[in-house]
Motif scaffolding. Sequence first.
Motif, short mmCIF file in Angstrom:
data_model
loop_
_atom_site.label_atom_id
_atom_site.label_comp_id
_atom_site.label_asym_id
_atom_site.label_seq_id
_atom_site.Cartn_x
_atom_site.Cartn_y
_atom_site.Cartn_z
N PRO A 37 0.84 -1.20 0.00
CA PRO A 37 0.00 0.00 0.00
C PRO A 37 0.87 1.25 0.00
O PRO A 37 2.01 1.21 0.45
N ILE A 38 0.32 2.34 -0.50
CA ILE A 38 1.11 3.57 -0.56
C ILE A 38 0.50 4.68 0.26
O ILE A 38 0.95 5.80 0.23
N GLY A 39 -0.53 4.36 0.98
CA GLY A 39 -1.25 5.40 1.71
C GLY A 39 -0.50 5.90 2.93
O GLY A 39 0.45 5.28 3.39
N PRO A 40 -0.92 7.03 3.44
CA PRO A 40 -0.27 7.61 4.60
C PRO A 40 -0.49 6.78 5.86
O PRO A 40 0.26 6.90 6.82
N GLU A 41 -1.51 5.94 5.86
CA GLU A 41 -1.75 5.12 7.05
C GLU A 41 -0.78 3.96 7.11
O GLU A 41 -0.59 3.36 8.16
N TYR A 42 -0.24 3.61 5.97
CA TYR A 42 0.57 2.40 5.91
C TYR A 42 2.05 2.70 5.79
O TYR A 42 2.87 1.79 5.83
N ASN A 43 2.38 3.94 5.58
CA ASN A 43 3.78 4.28 5.37
C ASN A 43 4.13 5.51 6.19
O ASN A 43 3.32 6.42 6.31
N PRO A 44 5.33 5.54 6.69
CA PRO A 44 5.75 6.75 7.38
C PRO A 44 5.83 7.94 6.42
O PRO A 44 5.93 7.76 5.20
N ALA A 45 5.80 9.12 6.98
CA ALA A 45 5.64 10.33 6.18
C ALA A 45 6.71 10.47 5.11
O ALA A 45 6.42 10.89 3.99
N LEU A 89 6.78 7.71 -2.31
CA LEU A 89 6.01 6.69 -3.04
C LEU A 89 4.98 7.31 -3.97
O LEU A 89 4.63 6.75 -5.00
#
Lengths: 918, 556
Positions: free
Chosen positions: A846-854, A860
Amino acid sequence: MCKEGGGFITQPVLVSAAAEARNSRRRRRRRRARRRARSQEKEMKPRAAGAPAQLKRKNMGWKKRKMGRDEKKMRWTGPRLPSALRKELDAHKGGAGGSDDGSGSDAEERGDMYEYEEGLPEEDTGKNRRFDPVENLEYELPDDFKDENLPSDEEAGSDADGSDRSEGGGEDEDRHLRMLQGITGMPGQAFQDKRKKETVFTDVNGADGGATDISIQDLLDPLHGMPGYSSLRKKLNQLEKKSSAVQAPLPKVERERLERKVAYEHSKKDMTNWEPLVKRNREAPTIYFEEDKDIGFSTVGAIASEFQPRTEFEKKMALLVGNPEILEAHQKDGSRLLELNKISVEDVKDRQNRLAKMRSLLFRHEMKAKHIKKIKSKTYHRMMKKSKLKATSAEIEMDPEAIREQAMKQEFKRAEERMTLKHKNSSKWAKRIMKRGLNAQDEGSRAAIAEQLQQHALLTRKINSMKDTSSSEDSSDDDEDDDELPDEALSGGASKLLTRAKEKTLKVIEEEDEMPKSGVLSLPFMVRGLKKKNEALLEESRVAIQEYDSSLRQLDNGNKTSTSELCASGGRKVFGATRKETPGNVDKVESDDIGNSSDSEAEFNIEKSAQAGDKESSPIPGAQLHSGLSKKALVENKNAFENFDDINRETGPKTTYDVAIFVSDSFKKIDTKNKVDDTRRNSVTAPEDHSLHQDLAAVHDSDMDSDEEMVDGFLSSGAKLKYELPSQADLVRSAFAGDDVEGEFEKQKMEVLDEEVPEPEKPVLLPGWGEWTNVQQKKGLPKWILNEHEDAKRKREEALKKRKDAHLKHVIISEKIDKKADKLLTKTLPFPFTSKEVFEQSIRMPIGPEYNPAISHSALNRPAVVKRPGTIIKPIQFEEVDPHEKSSDVKQSRQNPKRNKAGGKPGKASFKGKKAKV
Amino acid sequence: MVLIRSNPFRFNRMPCRPGRVEPCPERAADAAAAPRTRARCAPRCSKTLFSPPIRVVLLGGGSLSSVPAPLPATHRRAQSTSSCDVTVSGSMKVKVISRSTEEFTRERSQDLQRTFRNYDPALRPQEKAVEYTRALNAAKLDKIFARPFIGAMDGHVDGISCMAKNPNHLKGIFSASMDGDVRLWDLASRRTVCQFPGHQGAVRGLTASTDGDILVSCGTDCTDFVHLSHWQFMHGSMLSGTFQSFGERVFIISCHVIILLNLILSVKDYRAVDHQWNSNLFATAGAQVDIWDHNRSEPVSSFEWGKDTVISVRFNPGEPNLLTTSASDRSITLYDLRMSSPARKLIMKTKTNAIAWNPMEPMNFTAANEDSNCYSYDARKLDEAKCVHQDHVSAVMDIDYSPTGREFVTGSYDRTVRIFPYNGGRSREIYHTKRMQRVFCVKYSCDGTYIISGSDDTNLRLWKAKASEQLGVILPRERKKQEYLDAVKERYKHLPEVKRIVRHRHLPKPIYKAATMRRTMIETERKKEKRRKAHSAPGSITTQPFRKRRIIKEVE
């Protein structure tokens, strides 16, 4: 460079050398020269085509010494000569060239000759000084020759030297001539001639091209007049003629085509130079077109320091901020600042007052709430509740949503009531009161109990009224049972019932014997499955029939021996597989009197529901219950029990028993209660009475014997009765009794088939539909409906036969397409991907902000092209790109490739550092 | 020892009187035996300090102060949250959860509250579904916000024939019409800044130098008398008579003075003009291709290859010495100024109306063809097109590349403007309005954000290059969000639902019908070809790829 053709043959060497040097300037110059050469060539051609015969004539008496110069003169005056003469001249010249050596030298020689020819007229006009050096530069190019590493290196060098001498030394020679004249007193002509001769000789020594030409002549001339001379000359002429087939100039179209070709090649090469850069840009995950704007400031402070107030407001602010008094105060200490920061007393007071007011208001509100909460008056709260209810009801009336909610609430309440039986005097308090007896209570508690009961009735009644479909059906079923069973019990008794049951089972067996010959069920696996099922059923029914028989026999016996006993005896409540015996028990129970309480009723109900599926529900007329609990019956219970026990012993070994066990003391309680409220109990329990007897019987049994022993007795007796060594098949069957894998699979397959190719619905008789009145009733269903049904059936069969798994026994091939899943699948592999795995991999993380640090999130999601509106994007500029470089560096802006160097900008760096910390 | 695990804030609010904290011995013992039986011990010593919402664990003995508090998963992850001991009285320690203020205090009220997330994938099993739904929603939102048309600029009294952008000034665009009117527009205010009179007939070509100081226009005047004029914009204060202003804004925008610098009269028919990048040269096309210098009244050089009229000319911005022309003999010709000769000619089956070089890829150019397709060529391999861009239903009249080189815009005779990706066969976007007529010229703005189209209805129209893009200042968070949505959309663009929504466009009826018909025709042709192939000897009929089919030959 073949386009020069034969016209200008020294060119190849030069051009190839220049190509290596890649000097475009020189190239252009050369082009110019080439063009000139071409024009010369054109000029030359007619001369070349002229008559060699003339030359022969003319050349006869020429002296060797004069040779070079004369020749040159001839060339220059060429155009004015008649064609015959020119031909002669050409032949002569060619003969000289050909006689010496190969075509290469010949060519060079000719080239040289052309140069000379062009050079001379200029010389004659006196402009040679200016012109000659240029020519030399053009065509001799000593450096290039060195580069080429030609074999004739030294020669070329010497040639260059010679030429230098010939041109640069021109002045020197003049001076020398004058000096000689002065010294000797002889005319300058003699010296000049000598010099000319010398130059010729130098030529001979130096450049073999020009020299050979002359040397052949030289060699030939002395032989003039000798015996073999003419033949020799002829031969030479012939030779020369053969080799000197000068090519015709290319037509303009051709020439232009060649030129275009060259031009295209060059531009192609230039464009190819861009390839690595373009490739890099294309492959870069992101290309930047943002301009790094250098504002000149790195920090906020720097910007602020440059700030100049412009508008009036800003000026005012600046005046205040820049007030020297304040500044001074700041610099010294806070005390002065405090003085400056005066607030009037009124202001402070005002504020305090306001705050106090607010606080007091809040406090009062709080107190009020507390007070209200504390009020103990019930009437007050009732009133409050009422008013609240009113408000809510008013609200409900307005809002359909609220109505529904309310209904839901009510429903929930009812359900709760049914579950908990809260209002059925089941509470501790109610029980206690009941224990003491209602009569002993005061009116208030009696009323309370009554009210509770009423509420319960209300709630339960409402259930019936609300749940119109399911519950009413159930109740009606119950009623039917109630209606039927008593009748049967009255008229025929258990024997009739048993015979009927037997008949029914027999009928069922017969029905099941018939195998379907067509349709889905005729498919091989279906057939197999059905067979298996049938076998199991048969087995079961056979057992059942046996049991019926045995129980019938028993019944007959019992009837004969002790009808009275049976009438009085109470049966034992047995569940599960013992249902075959129940009909027998039923009669025994009939006369039984029932002592029960409202408490045990619920339990009975439950038990009854467990029994509901059984065919033989025990019939008991409600009327019989009214005959009270007679002592006699109680006494005879024991006999009845013995009897019952016998029956059980005689039943087949396969039956197992669940026995209801009650703690004895609870039933004593029941007994006592029975006496107390007989009438009420009857009225309440009347509809459910038919099931009670069994339990009661059990109760009485348990009174007399210890229950566990009884249970053991049942089970042990069942197991011990008959034991036969089972066959292998039986063993296997029993070993795998639980998991009938094949059958399960077949069932599963059938289910899948049914789901994917659903069976057509059976035609339903709709009176008056599709037919005239009454006709349908007589004829049954209309033909078209039947036909349609048949058609549908046939289609289904065909569809099933067409299936891929129709003839595959152990396989289910699902042909259903899940439309919902279809939305989430691509039909084909998307373009840039080469395999399914790669594609799936690409969308795995996933590339969303919930799944990746800022930090990684922004990387991404970076778009392929980053540009800023308002920034002019300039076309690509050339830069050297290492094709083997990794694409990680591509990130830098294309707009300003210097960014890397400027990467250490303080502002940016600090910002990045901050981010990294986060 | 008393160990309190509770909300620290609640604890803080609690009156903390040391005298009452002593735990009663029986209670302590009780708790030690069964730490969770608060209900049992509560009634016995109901007048304790602790109010019911606090979960109290009482532990006997002094060594138990370091019992680790089992925290909920979310708290466990937050590194900044830590438990610490708070000494309430001299004898007891209270363990509470504390957070460092530095990490949780915002510097300004506009700052975002910091959130700590647990990125364990096991905690979020639905990520794909979530992102897919987001992509779908983003696609839908894009459709909702797609408002590409910004405004029309009217002023001309005849159809717009050509336009030129000022490479040095984002807001300026020149346009010329069929009646000889040349105007400079300010895109921001969408008004005419000034007019350049001079032409008596249709202006056919318009171009501006790289610095934007010189405008070159050419055209066929009605008397077959051709007119090539230079306009120079000089910074100064003098106003010449040819300058007309509209509105006060003009004075702010253009303190330039326009002088008719050079009027070149010739009897030749000029059809197109283009300026070389970063130099003084420009090229005109007509009966032949002439290269001019700003400072000369005669062409520096001229090329002629074939006798047909050259109808368009375009310099390569990356490699400025290369230029291409298209001629009415259906040819595309490549020239090299350094070699001062034409280089190659390509003859197609239909005429090419306009050509545009890719500004980021100097070897590639795209030709707008009369057969309603565009053909991208690599100038080094002209025997086949690199890509055929098809979607228009009528002749493509003009083409212009985005300065990013990633897409180009085309204007067509079918009254639509389309945007194509540089390497894609189908258009990304179609723009049309009811009032827009045949589009004769299109331009991408210099920052790649806008598109300007000039059409037969005498109007210039300003469009957004990305239909649903938000204009104006965008906050970083907004930008990031948009980037994320775009990325998600890009990721799931192959899935049928997303694809359908992204691709869907409302078309004017005639165009829709024409497109359908075209499709049918192509399909029929394909079928016929297939059948013919099937019914003839194997190998006797070869099908050419579509990229080669429209090329007749390549002339050296």
